[in-house]
Design a protein around this motif. Sequence first.
Motif, mmCIF file in Angstrom:
data_model
loop_
_atom_site.group_PDB
_atom_site.id
_atom_site.type_symbol
_atom_site.label_atom_id
_atom_site.label_comp_id
_atom_site.label_asym_id
_atom_site.label_seq_id
_atom_site.Cartn_x
_atom_site.Cartn_y
_atom_site.Cartn_z
ATOM 1 N N MET A 1 0.839 -1.200 0.000
ATOM 2 C CA MET A 1 0.000 0.000 0.000
ATOM 3 C C MET A 1 0.874 1.250 0.000
ATOM 4 O O MET A 1 1.906 1.296 0.670
ATOM 5 N N MET A 2 0.440 2.270 -0.730
ATOM 6 C CA MET A 2 1.074 3.594 -0.696
ATOM 7 C C MET A 2 0.131 4.500 0.081
ATOM 8 O O MET A 2 -1.079 4.510 -0.165
ATOM 9 N N ALA A 3 0.692 5.260 1.033
ATOM 10 C CA ALA A 3 -0.142 6.055 1.931
ATOM 11 C C ALA A 3 0.248 7.529 1.934
ATOM 12 O O ALA A 3 1.428 7.878 1.779
ATOM 13 N N ASP A 4 -0.753 8.339 2.119
ATOM 14 C CA ASP A 4 -0.620 9.772 2.398
ATOM 15 C C ASP A 4 -1.656 10.071 3.479
ATOM 16 O O ASP A 4 -2.640 10.754 3.258
ATOM 17 N N ASP A 5 -1.422 9.501 4.656
ATOM 18 C CA ASP A 5 -2.394 9.506 5.747
ATOM 19 C C ASP A 5 -2.269 10.751 6.619
ATOM 20 O O ASP A 5 -1.154 11.193 6.920
ATOM 21 N N PRO A 6 -3.408 11.295 7.051
ATOM 22 C CA PRO A 6 -3.351 12.442 7.959
ATOM 23 C C PRO A 6 -2.894 12.031 9.365
ATOM 24 O O PRO A 6 -3.217 10.941 9.845
ATOM 25 N N LEU A 7 -2.138 12.922 9.988
ATOM 26 C CA LEU A 7 -1.771 12.806 11.396
ATOM 27 C C LEU A 7 -2.501 13.932 12.118
ATOM 28 O O LEU A 7 -2.449 15.080 11.676
ATOM 29 N N THR A 8 -3.181 13.593 13.211
ATOM 30 C CA THR A 8 -3.945 14.602 13.935
ATOM 31 C C THR A 8 -3.559 14.644 15.404
ATOM 32 O O THR A 8 -3.035 13.676 15.954
ATOM 33 N N GLU A 9 -3.865 15.772 16.015
ATOM 34 C CA GLU A 9 -3.575 15.967 17.429
ATOM 35 C C GLU A 9 -4.486 15.117 18.315
ATOM 36 O O GLU A 9 -4.062 14.611 19.348
ATOM 37 N N GLY A 10 -5.726 14.956 17.895
ATOM 38 C CA GLY A 10 -6.702 14.194 18.668
ATOM 39 C C GLY A 10 -7.130 12.924 17.966
ATOM 40 O O GLY A 10 -6.777 12.669 16.809
ATOM 41 N N LEU A 11 -7.932 12.148 18.660
ATOM 42 C CA LEU A 11 -8.401 10.852 18.168
ATOM 43 C C LEU A 11 -9.264 10.964 16.911
ATOM 44 O O LEU A 11 -9.173 10.133 16.008
ATOM 45 N N GLU A 12 -10.089 11.980 16.835
ATOM 46 C CA GLU A 12 -10.996 12.141 15.691
ATOM 47 C C GLU A 12 -10.240 12.690 14.479
ATOM 48 O O GLU A 12 -9.376 13.554 14.616
ATOM 49 N N ILE A 13 -10.606 12.209 13.305
ATOM 50 C CA ILE A 13 -9.950 12.680 12.078
ATOM 51 C C ILE A 13 -10.220 14.164 11.847
ATOM 52 O O ILE A 13 -9.453 14.846 11.172
ATOM 53 N N SER A 14 -11.290 14.687 12.439
ATOM 54 C CA SER A 14 -11.624 16.101 12.305
ATOM 55 C C SER A 14 -10.831 16.984 13.266
ATOM 56 O O SER A 14 -10.925 18.205 13.194
ATOM 57 N N SER A 15 -10.027 16.392 14.138
ATOM 58 C CA SER A 15 -9.228 17.202 15.065
ATOM 59 C C SER A 15 -8.074 17.873 14.317
ATOM 60 O O SER A 15 -7.828 17.602 13.144
ATOM 61 N N PRO B 1 -5.022 18.962 12.396
ATOM 62 C CA PRO B 1 -3.972 18.223 11.678
ATOM 63 C C PRO B 1 -2.583 18.694 12.132
ATOM 64 O O PRO B 1 -2.361 19.886 12.321
ATOM 65 N N VAL B 2 -1.673 17.740 12.295
ATOM 66 C CA VAL B 2 -0.298 18.073 12.674
ATOM 67 C C VAL B 2 0.718 17.589 11.635
ATOM 68 O O VAL B 2 1.896 17.902 11.740
ATOM 69 N N PHE C 1 5.784 16.743 9.459
ATOM 70 C CA PHE C 1 4.997 17.587 10.361
ATOM 71 C C PHE C 1 4.732 18.953 9.739
ATOM 72 O O PHE C 1 5.590 19.523 9.062
ATOM 73 N N THR C 2 3.519 19.461 9.951
ATOM 74 C CA THR C 2 3.065 20.701 9.320
ATOM 75 C C THR C 2 2.576 21.726 10.329
ATOM 76 O O THR C 2 1.991 22.729 9.951
ATOM 77 N N GLU C 3 2.838 21.497 11.597
ATOM 78 C CA GLU C 3 2.275 22.364 12.627
ATOM 79 C C GLU C 3 3.304 22.669 13.701
ATOM 80 O O GLU C 3 4.128 21.825 14.053
ATOM 81 N N GLY C 4 3.245 23.883 14.220
ATOM 82 C CA GLY C 4 4.040 24.266 15.381
ATOM 83 C C GLY C 4 5.532 24.301 15.133
ATOM 84 O O GLY C 4 6.011 24.525 14.015
ATOM 85 N N LYS C 5 6.276 24.065 16.185
ATOM 86 C CA LYS C 5 7.737 24.138 16.166
ATOM 87 C C LYS C 5 8.356 23.208 15.127
ATOM 88 O O LYS C 5 9.395 23.514 14.549
ATOM 89 N N TYR C 6 7.730 22.063 14.875
ATOM 90 C CA TYR C 6 8.307 21.058 13.986
ATOM 91 C C TYR C 6 7.774 21.140 12.559
ATOM 92 O O TYR C 6 8.015 20.243 11.746
ATOM 93 N N ASN C 7 7.063 22.222 12.217
ATOM 94 C CA ASN C 7 6.572 22.433 10.866
ATOM 95 C C ASN C 7 7.739 22.388 9.888
ATOM 96 O O ASN C 7 8.733 23.087 10.055
ATOM 97 N N GLY C 8 7.657 21.523 8.876
ATOM 98 C CA GLY C 8 8.715 21.374 7.884
ATOM 99 C C GLY C 8 9.728 20.296 8.229
ATOM 100 O O GLY C 8 10.586 19.986 7.417
#
Length: 184
Positions: free
Chosen positions: A77-91, A93-94, A119-126
């Motif tokens: 499988m090839m993936a481009d999966d979202p990583l989120t701060e919370g359990l819900e996919i609507s939380s 995105p990080v 990572f796309t959020e906060g101190k570790y963005n990029g």
Amino acid sequence: MASHVACTLFTLHFILFSYLCTITCGAFYEEVTEAIAIKRIEKTTHLHFYFHDIVSGKNPTAIRIAGPDNYAFGNTMMADDPLTEGLEISSKPVGKAQGLYAFASQNDFCLLMVMNFAFTEGKYNGSSISILGRNQIMNDVREMPIVGGSGLFRLAHGYALAHTVWFGEQGDATVEYNVYVSHY
């Protein structure tokens, strides 16, 4: 006499230049002195996020690129999966989990993970970390190695603990990650 001096200077210049070029340009590797390495202090960062692997529906985040149509040996499988701060996919995105995973065992459900967590959020963005290892998906908690990174995680090493918190009938999954990454 002048031609003898010129010839000698040319010879010395050629010898010295060749020697210096060998030292700076011709070396396959270069030893890094300890004095340079001491200036950097290694620190360990704990990251906590959720990985959402969606294989069903109109907009899957992971698709089969090779192997049989079921969850069996060789399925890749090839993936481009979202990583989120919370359990819900609507939380919030990080980042994104980008890479591939493949069923690598003929006898049990074991994946080979080749994945970058960008990572796309906060101190570790990029910044990103790279995981390469075995994921025994039927175990409650799995440990996988961090083999590198980029940005603030350059020269990273560590481990990721994965715990599946939800698995759907069609193969979608939400996985909690606790990552301990050492970096400079």
